[in-house]
Design an enzyme around this catalytic site. Structure first.
Site, PDB file in Angstrom:
ATOM      1  N   HIS A 147       8.243  11.578   3.098  1.00  0.00           N
ATOM      2  CA  HIS A 147       9.084  10.402   2.873  1.00  0.00           C
ATOM      3  C   HIS A 147      10.454  10.791   2.302  1.00  0.00           C
ATOM      4  O   HIS A 147      11.022  10.073   1.487  1.00  0.00           O
ATOM      5  CB  HIS A 147       8.412   9.396   1.932  1.00  0.00           C
ATOM      6  CG  HIS A 147       7.144   8.800   2.464  1.00  0.00           C
ATOM      7  ND1 HIS A 147       7.097   7.596   3.115  1.00  0.00           N
ATOM      8  CD2 HIS A 147       5.862   9.251   2.437  1.00  0.00           C
ATOM      9  CE1 HIS A 147       5.839   7.316   3.461  1.00  0.00           C
ATOM     10  NE2 HIS A 147       5.072   8.309   3.068  1.00  0.00           N
ATOM     11  N   ASN A 183       2.796   1.325   3.492  1.00  0.00           N
ATOM     12  CA  ASN A 183       3.422   1.726   4.750  1.00  0.00           C
ATOM     13  C   ASN A 183       3.594   0.511   5.654  1.00  0.00           C
ATOM     14  O   ASN A 183       3.096  -0.570   5.338  1.00  0.00           O
ATOM     15  CB  ASN A 183       2.532   2.744   5.478  1.00  0.00           C
ATOM     16  CG  ASN A 183       2.676   4.160   4.909  1.00  0.00           C
ATOM     17  OD1 ASN A 183       3.653   4.472   4.223  1.00  0.00           O
ATOM     18  ND2 ASN A 183       1.714   4.996   5.191  1.00  0.00           N
ATOM     19  N   HIS A 236       4.448   5.406  -7.782  1.00  0.00           N
ATOM     20  CA  HIS A 236       3.118   5.967  -8.032  1.00  0.00           C
ATOM     21  C   HIS A 236       2.073   4.853  -7.900  1.00  0.00           C
ATOM     22  O   HIS A 236       2.166   3.856  -8.621  1.00  0.00           O
ATOM     23  CB  HIS A 236       3.098   6.557  -9.450  1.00  0.00           C
ATOM     24  CG  HIS A 236       1.798   7.196  -9.822  1.00  0.00           C
ATOM     25  ND1 HIS A 236       0.810   7.490  -8.917  1.00  0.00           N
ATOM     26  CD2 HIS A 236       1.325   7.598 -11.010  1.00  0.00           C
ATOM     27  CE1 HIS A 236      -0.205   8.040  -9.543  1.00  0.00           C
ATOM     28  NE2 HIS A 236       0.078   8.111 -10.816  1.00  0.00           N
TER      29      HIS A 236
HETATM   30 FE1  HDD Z   1       2.115   9.101  -0.094  1.00  0.00          FE
HETATM   31  C1  HDD Z   1       5.328   9.477  -1.102  1.00  0.00           C
HETATM   32  C2  HDD Z   1       2.836   5.983   1.068  1.00  0.00           C
HETATM   33  C3  HDD Z   1      -1.046   8.902   1.300  1.00  0.00           C
HETATM   34  C4  HDD Z   1       1.283  11.968  -1.579  1.00  0.00           C
HETATM   35  N1  HDD Z   1       3.760   7.963  -0.010  1.00  0.00           N
HETATM   36  C5  HDD Z   1       4.997   8.294  -0.476  1.00  0.00           C
HETATM   37  C6  HDD Z   1       5.916   7.234  -0.233  1.00  0.00           C
HETATM   38  C7  HDD Z   1       5.210   6.229   0.367  1.00  0.00           C
HETATM   39  C8  HDD Z   1       3.853   6.709   0.504  1.00  0.00           C
HETATM   40  C9  HDD Z   1       5.739   4.896   0.816  1.00  0.00           C
HETATM   41  C10 HDD Z   1       7.403   7.246  -0.555  1.00  0.00           C
HETATM   42  C11 HDD Z   1       7.693   6.629  -1.873  1.00  0.00           C
HETATM   43  C12 HDD Z   1       9.186   6.626  -2.114  1.00  0.00           C
HETATM   44  O1  HDD Z   1       9.885   5.906  -1.372  1.00  0.00           O
HETATM   45  O2  HDD Z   1       9.641   7.346  -2.987  1.00  0.00           O
HETATM   46  N2  HDD Z   1       1.129   7.754   1.036  1.00  0.00           N
HETATM   47  C13 HDD Z   1       1.563   6.489   1.311  1.00  0.00           C
HETATM   48  C14 HDD Z   1       0.488   5.734   1.916  1.00  0.00           C
HETATM   49  C15 HDD Z   1      -0.600   6.564   1.991  1.00  0.00           C
HETATM   50  C16 HDD Z   1      -0.195   7.827   1.420  1.00  0.00           C
HETATM   51  C17 HDD Z   1       0.583   4.290   2.340  1.00  0.00           C
HETATM   52  C18 HDD Z   1      -1.964   6.298   2.524  1.00  0.00           C
HETATM   53  C19 HDD Z   1      -2.512   5.150   2.575  1.00  0.00           C
HETATM   54  N3  HDD Z   1       0.463  10.234  -0.104  1.00  0.00           N
HETATM   55  C20 HDD Z   1      -0.757   9.963   0.499  1.00  0.00           C
HETATM   56  C21 HDD Z   1      -1.722  10.961   0.126  1.00  0.00           C
HETATM   57  C22 HDD Z   1      -1.072  11.847  -0.713  1.00  0.00           C
HETATM   58  C23 HDD Z   1       0.293  11.361  -0.833  1.00  0.00           C
HETATM   59  C24 HDD Z   1      -3.170  10.995   0.563  1.00  0.00           C
HETATM   60  C25 HDD Z   1      -1.561  13.069  -1.401  1.00  0.00           C
HETATM   61  C26 HDD Z   1      -2.791  13.364  -1.669  1.00  0.00           C
HETATM   62  N4  HDD Z   1       3.156  10.508  -1.097  1.00  0.00           N
HETATM   63  C27 HDD Z   1       2.589  11.589  -1.671  1.00  0.00           C
HETATM   64  C28 HDD Z   1       3.546  12.375  -2.533  1.00  0.00           C
HETATM   65  C29 HDD Z   1       4.873  11.572  -2.376  1.00  0.00           C
HETATM   66  C30 HDD Z   1       4.457  10.443  -1.441  1.00  0.00           C
HETATM   67  C31 HDD Z   1       3.594  13.849  -2.201  1.00  0.00           C
HETATM   68  C32 HDD Z   1       6.110  12.325  -1.941  1.00  0.00           C
HETATM   69  C33 HDD Z   1       7.242  11.835  -2.803  1.00  0.00           C
HETATM   70  C34 HDD Z   1       6.608  11.027  -3.819  1.00  0.00           C
HETATM   71  O3  HDD Z   1       5.263  10.990  -3.604  1.00  0.00           O
HETATM   72  O4  HDD Z   1       7.157  10.483  -4.753  1.00  0.00           O
HETATM   73  O5  HDD Z   1       3.113  12.371  -3.842  1.00  0.00           O
END
Ligand code: HDD
Length: 730
Positions: free
Chosen positions: A85, A158, A349
């Site tokens: 993202h 999402n 978060h």
């Molecule tokens: Fe995630 C970012 C949505 C599964 C780990 N995620 C992130 C963002 C969104 C989502 C909208 C961007 C937030 C922003 O604008 O800063 N992610 C989802 C959805 C998931 C999902 C809807 C499943 C239903 N994500 C998911 C899993 C993991 C992560 C299973 C890890 C085990 N996601 C992350 C992250 C991020 C992230 C690595 C990257 C930047 C952040 O968090 O702040 O922690």
């Protein structure tokens, strides 16, 4: 009545004050004429052009602390981009509930219809780097931070209601597979490559999400025209401690609309910031994007009544089984002042909760609860990321956490522990009246296992439900998307494995894709297999059984059934040159802008045009600086001189051909019709109005009726019937 208005005014003032608080902290808003350039220590600078040298032609001196400070700061300007993202855009707004949700949840921001809760929303793509194109085929992030009086609540969702995988332990694999391949870092922001489809072809559980990702949902017309979903099943908990399951939805008031794939590819070249610009311009012009907040609520006793598991994030609850109740509205009404400070530094978060909302045991959600704080530590560099203005809670923060990198708060006194007497016992636990957060006391009696519930094994039924629920053009687009994606895959065995998987979803789908790839759908799969796939490749053993589905199709899954009665914020190009029919332009422009559309004049050059009655109009774009893919519809007014000039412009002809190919509404009046003939449209338009398949023509000077036909055609978004018809050179 007057009291009501007064109440609303006071409430609005309150939200504005609260919202201002989110960004005014440490904001550098001074703007006075006597503002001097200084160093970061506040020392005034006389010369910002020259470094300190030993003589005018001499070497630069190490002593130049002004130069060193400036360059050092510059050298450290970048922070790591989000691991996923990375590409995103954000805006401020507010949320208001329609009626108290007290029977279901005690969350304060869902109680009082008069209360406005400030929010910050960030939309994103998943796979691309921070500078990648907005129009990649991808899932869109829809992350909402509610600054509630009980603390920040983040709904990190999402634009697709399901996910690729069922367990967070597979997330790094999924992301490694979709990101550019590690040996050559190609391709950027695209899933159309071997490693992604290699992984997917071995993950039957991803098939439902693949249907969505290959559908037009993955190439939205605008971020303002897409749905949002919390994906996981969460819990609502009321004051009495009663829990119910809940799925969250965002429903855009402008409807759900997309571009076509060929258009997406061209927009990526013409305006890679298409979505970012679109959101910024809409808010800037006062056309505030709005979504209704919806919930699907399931009683605890009904947890096992469905033919899928509520904890499985690859499943949705069909709206036919549990209707979406619209409970409030989100409005985005303020752009950021500074992209980095706000959009780049915002930290979401799923674990930022408020009382009244809680998790379920969805194994994907459970893993996310670890990941987000962890990633902020590496991206924002300190456990004090909550002190960055955009992340600050409006509710006061009191605890004994101290110090660390870039601490902003100056905690007073000598006490940073609890219990204490020296600090009068402060801060106190909220425990006495239980006004603090209480985790839902779910009963757990289980063995520790590394396993998956058999109730998660039905990987194909909802993929089929989605495919069957699509209109014909939508199904064709899915087949074409898969032909494109798999066509970019070099390894034939991966293509074949995918065809085999698709055949488990729908035979027409698999055969359609196979025809485009010049392959046959295999009846068994060969090659390396993972644990999800039986060693003998027998499809019957993929899952214990395909669950019986309670619904065969679901209208809410098709974009064909979306809102189609408005042209608000749609961008209409007027193709014109000197001598254009000014009376006709006035009729159209007035009718379109009255309906909230945005009208732009596109001409062979920039400057001003002189119309038929000598009227001058400003040109917004030259044919060189914009293409039809950046618009929703085209109008060609008459005026012989104008049409003759445009007929000699290859770019004008191409503009129309492309708009035709992309099934957009096109109107032409009087001589304007001749430009269409010069492009693709042969034949005579003798009739007053022809409104066939999004083409509106009138040989007579246009009146209201013609303009209304055009407006109706734009509101229908696309005339898909044209897709399989005339093939135009564009
Ligand atoms: Fe995630 C970012 C949505 C599964 C780990 N995620 C992130 C963002 C969104 C989502 C909208 C961007 C937030 C922003 O604008 O800063 N992610 C989802 C959805 C998931 C999902 C809807 C499943 C239903 N994500 C998911 C899993 C993991 C992560 C299973 C890890 C085990 N996601 C992350 C992250 C991020 C992230 C690595 C990257 C930047 C952040 O968090 O702040 O922690």
């Amino acid at each position: 009545m007057a009291k009501n208005i007064q109440q609303k005014k006071t409430q609005k003032a309150k939200t504005q004050k609260a919202a201002a608080k989110i960004t005014d902290l440490s904001a550098n808003t001074e703007n006075s004429a006597d503002q001097f350039l200084t160093t970061n220590q506040g020392l005034r600078i006389n010369d910002n052009q020259n470094s300190l040298k030993a003589g005018e032609r001499g070497a630069t001196l190490l002593e130049d602390f002004i130069l060193r400070e400036k360059i050092t700061h510059f050298d450290h300007e970048r922070i790591p981009e989000r691991i996923v993202h990375a590409r995103g855009v954000g805006a401020h707004g507010f949320f208001q509930v329609y009626e108290s949700m007290a029977p279901y949840t005690k969350a304060k921001f869902l109680q009082d219809p008069a209360a406005r809760t400030p929010v910050f929303v960030r939309f994103s793509t998943v796979a691309g780097f921070r500078g990648s194109t907005d129009l990649a085929r991808d899932v869109r992030g829809f992350a909402v931070k509610f600054y509630t009086e009980e603390g920040n609540y983040d709904l990190v969702g999402n634009n697709i209601p399901v996910f690729f995988i069922q367990d967070a332990i597979k997330f790094p694999d999924l992301i490694h597979a979709v990101k550019p391949e590690p040996h050559n870092e190609v391709p950027q922001a695209a899933s159309a490559h071997d490693t992604f489809w290699d992984f997917i072809s071995l993950m039957p559980e991803s098939m439902h999400m693949i249907m969505w990702a290959m559908s037009d949902r993955a190439i939205p017309r605008s971020l303002r025209m897409m749905e949002g979903f919390g994906v996981h099943t969460f819990r609502f908990v009321n004051e009495q401690g009663k829990s119910r399951f809940v799925k969250f939805h965002w429903k855009p008031l402008l409807g759900v609309h997309s571009v076509v794939w060929d258009e997406a590819l061209k927009i990526s070249g013409n305006d890679p910031d298409f979505h970012r610009r679109d959101l910024y311009e809409a808010i800037d012009s006062g056309a505030f994007p709005e979504w209704e907040f919806g919930v699907q609520i399931v009683e605890e006793k009904d947890e096992h009544k469905f033919d899928f598991d509520l904890l499985d994030p690859t499943k949705l609850i069909p709206e036919e089984l549990v209707p979406v109740k619209r409970i409030g509205k989100l409005t985005l009404d303020r752009n950021v002042d500074n992209f980095f400070a706000e959009t780049e530094q915002v930290a979401f978060h799923p674990g930022h909760l408020v009382p009244g909302i809680d998790f379920t045991n969805d194994p994907l959600l459970q893993g996310r609860l670890f990941s987000y704080t962890d990633t902020q530590l590496s991206r924002l560099g300190s456990p004090n990321f909550h002190e960055i203005p955009i992340n600050r809670s409006l509710a006061p923060v009191h605890n004994n956490q101290r110090d660390a990198h870039m601490r902003q708060t100056i905690n007073q006194g000598r006490v940073s522990y609890e219990p204490n007497t020296l600090g009068g016992g402060c801060p106190f636990q909220a425990g006495k009246d239980m006004s603090g957060f209480v985790s839902y006391a779910e009963k757990i009696d289980a063995r520790k296992v590394r396993a998956r519930s058999p109730s998660f094994f039905d990987h194909f039924s909802q993929a089929t439900l989605f495919f069957n629920s699509q209109s014909e053009p939508e199904q064709t687009h899915i087949i074409n998307a898969l032909r494109f994606e798999l066509g970019k895959v070099e390894t034939i065995a991966i293509r074949e494995r995918m065809l085999f998987m698709l055949a488990q979803v729908d035979k027409t789908l698999a055969n359609g894709v196979a025809a485009g790839l010049g392959l046959q759908v295999p009846t068994k799969i060969n090659g390396p297999l993972n644990q999800s796939i039986p060693a003998d490749g027998d499809p019957k053993k993929f899952q214990p059984q395909r669950a019986k589905q309670e619904v065969g199709t679901s209208a809410a899954l098709s974009m064909a059934n979306t809102v189609k009665d408005t042209i608000r914020t749609r961008k209409i190009a007027v193709l014109a040159a000197d001598g254009f029919d000014n009376a006709a332009l006035t009729v159209f422009k007035n009718a379109l802008t009255r309906e909230g559309a945005v009208v732009k004049i596109v001409a062979p050059r920039l400057g001003t045009l002189t119309g038929s009655e000598g009227t001058e109009v400003d040109i917004d774009f030259s044919l060189l600086t914009c293409k039809s893919v950046l618009f929703d519809a085209v109008y060609v007014p008459g005026g012989e001189q104008s049409v003759t000039a445009l007929s000699n412009e290859a770019d004008a002809i191409h503009f129309l051909n492309e708009a035709y190919k992309h099934c957009k509404a096109i109107a032409a009046t009087t001589e304007g019709i001749d430009l269409l003939s010069a492009a693709f449209l042969k034949g005579d338009a003798g009739a007053d109005v022809i409104a066939e398949e999004g083409i509106i023509l009138s040989r007579n000077p246009p009146g209201k009726k013609v303009a209304t036909e055009f407006i109706n055609a734009i509101a229908r978004h696309r005339a898909w019937g044209r897709e399989n018809k005339a093939h135009v050179p564009a």
